[in-house]
Design an enzyme around this catalytic site. Structure first.
Site, PDB file in Angstrom:
ATOM      1  N   SER A 211      54.313   3.369  67.191  1.00 31.00           N
ATOM      2  CA  SER A 211      53.541   2.850  68.332  1.00 31.00           C
ATOM      3  C   SER A 211      54.508   2.547  69.462  1.00 31.00           C
ATOM      4  CB  SER A 211      52.847   1.551  67.907  1.00 31.00           C
ATOM      5  OG  SER A 211      52.336   0.862  69.040  1.00 31.00           O
TER       6      SER A 211
ATOM      7  N   TYR B 143      51.909  -6.744  63.732  1.00 30.85           N
ATOM      8  CA  TYR B 143      51.832  -5.303  64.050  1.00 30.85           C
ATOM      9  C   TYR B 143      53.126  -4.829  64.724  1.00 30.85           C
ATOM     10  CZ  TYR B 143      49.828  -0.933  65.843  1.00 30.85           C
ATOM     11  OH  TYR B 143      49.577   0.386  66.132  1.00 30.85           O
TER      12      TYR B 143
HETATM   13  C1  BGC Z   1      47.605  -0.050  69.081  1.00 29.19           C
HETATM   14  C2  BGC Z   1      46.432   0.009  70.011  1.00 29.19           C
HETATM   15  C3  BGC Z   1      46.910  -0.223  71.442  1.00 29.19           C
HETATM   16  C4  BGC Z   1      48.084   0.668  71.788  1.00 29.19           C
HETATM   17  C5  BGC Z   1      48.681   0.364  73.154  1.00 29.19           C
HETATM   18  C6  BGC Z   1      48.649   0.918  69.523  1.00 29.19           C
HETATM   19  O1  BGC Z   1      49.720   0.964  68.638  1.00 29.19           O
HETATM   20  O2  BGC Z   1      47.145   0.261  67.739  1.00 29.19           O
HETATM   21  O3  BGC Z   1      45.472  -0.983  69.670  1.00 29.19           O
HETATM   22  O4  BGC Z   1      45.843   0.052  72.342  1.00 29.19           O
HETATM   23  O5  BGC Z   1      49.095   0.516  70.819  1.00 29.19           O
HETATM   24  O6  BGC Z   1      48.836  -1.002  73.398  1.00 29.19           O
END
Ligand code: BGC
Length: 290
Positions: free
Chosen positions: A175, A188
């Site tokens: 991410s 996360y």
């Molecule tokens: C998340 C999303 C988010 C995106 C940008 C991703 O890794 O799972 O929920 O919209 O990052 O912020």
């Protein structure tokens, strides 16, 4: 600023439409496992790899019906084989059993896409240990367990030049939050930051065996995980403040990159974080400030 793209206020997720440019079947004969493939980015990647000719194991944990639909979509790409397999990637026995079955069914594995991931958001002081452990367990430990099984098989089998220059390819779905801190999402962001150095360390260790390990770091992609960020015009307008390219990403944007990373076109690429984010990592606050 008037945008050339209207806000998208449709809660219906679009069908996965693969790129208008034809994808050649460059992954023909390769065996792929996509974790968390019954929805969102994993769904798009599974279908994308199918379009590129791979046989695909569609891993899921909850939604058997959706997983079967993806299996049918992959099979309809050509003469591909596919099947769905239920496994919790954070559970070592489940992961072992999933790889044993894949090797029994398909003979081996060439491509692992570590996609399964969840968010369990909470203000930091209210975050429970369960929320922390669940996210780290699936997003980080799950990628470790699956990568370890894949590397064992890649090393056992070695390179088959008629199939690929590499003995195997691992694609970790990370991410932008592996580098962008994210208030309210500490578990996360920590899991994705962990994926980055795990991926690079594995890549360094296994490169001499011709095993390539890379990450795709998506920004805001239109999937169920972030529906609240794009499903109303107000939310979409807010989101666009974080996206210099001024459109939300679609799963096809990620699937195309996954096909490339899985193919010999990227044979000299390993240990790399590929940001696919419409510029979200370009400090969009500085578009006008500074
Ligand atoms: C998340 C999303 C988010 C995106 C940008 C991703 O890794 O799972 O929920 O919209 O990052 O912020």
């Amino acid at each position: 600023m008037d945008l050339p793209f209207p806000p998208i206020a449709d809660e219906t997720l679009p069908a996965v439409v693969m790129p208008s440019c034809p994808i050649d079947r460059k992954l023909k004969g390769q065996k792929a496992l996509v974790t968390g493939a019954s929805s969102g980015i994993g769904r798009g990647i599974a279908i994308g790899l199918g379009h590129a000719g791979a046989d695909v194991v569609v891993n899921y944990v909850k939604d058997a019906g959706e997983a079967e639909a993806i299996v049918e979509a992959v099979k309809s790409c050509g003469d591909n084989q596919a099947y769905a397999h239920r496994a919790d990637v954070s559970n070592e026995d489940d992961v072992r059993a999933m790889f044993e079955k894949m090797i029994a069914e398909f003979g081996t594995i060439d491509i692992l896409v570590n996609n399964a991931g969840v968010q369990k958001d909470a203000p930091f002081e209210q975050m429970t240990l369960e929320q922390w452990n669940t996210v780290i367990g699936i997003n980080l430990t799950g990628q470790f367990l699956c990568s370890r099984e894949a590397v064992r098989e890649f090393k056992r089998r070695g390179v088959r030049p008629e199939i690929s220059c590499a003995a195997g390819k691992i694609i970790c779905i990370s991410s932008v939050h592996d580098i962008i801190p994210w208030a309210g999402h500490v578990n996360y962001a920590a899991s994705k930051g962990g994926v980055s150095l795990m991926m690079k360390s594995i890549a360094q260790e296994v490169a001499p065996y011709r095993i390539r390990v890379n990450s795709i770091c998506p920004g805001a992609i239109r999937t169920p995980i972030n529906v609240s960020a794009w499903s109303t015009p107000e939310a979409y307008t807010e989101l666009m403040k974080l996206v210099p390219y001024k459109r939300i990403g679609e799963v096809e944007d990620i699937a195309r990159a996954a096909i490339w990373l899985a193919s010999d076109d990227s044979d000299y690429v390993t240990g790399h974080n590929l940001y696919i984010d419409g510029g979200m990592t370009l400090y969009p606050g500085f578009e006008t400030g500074g």
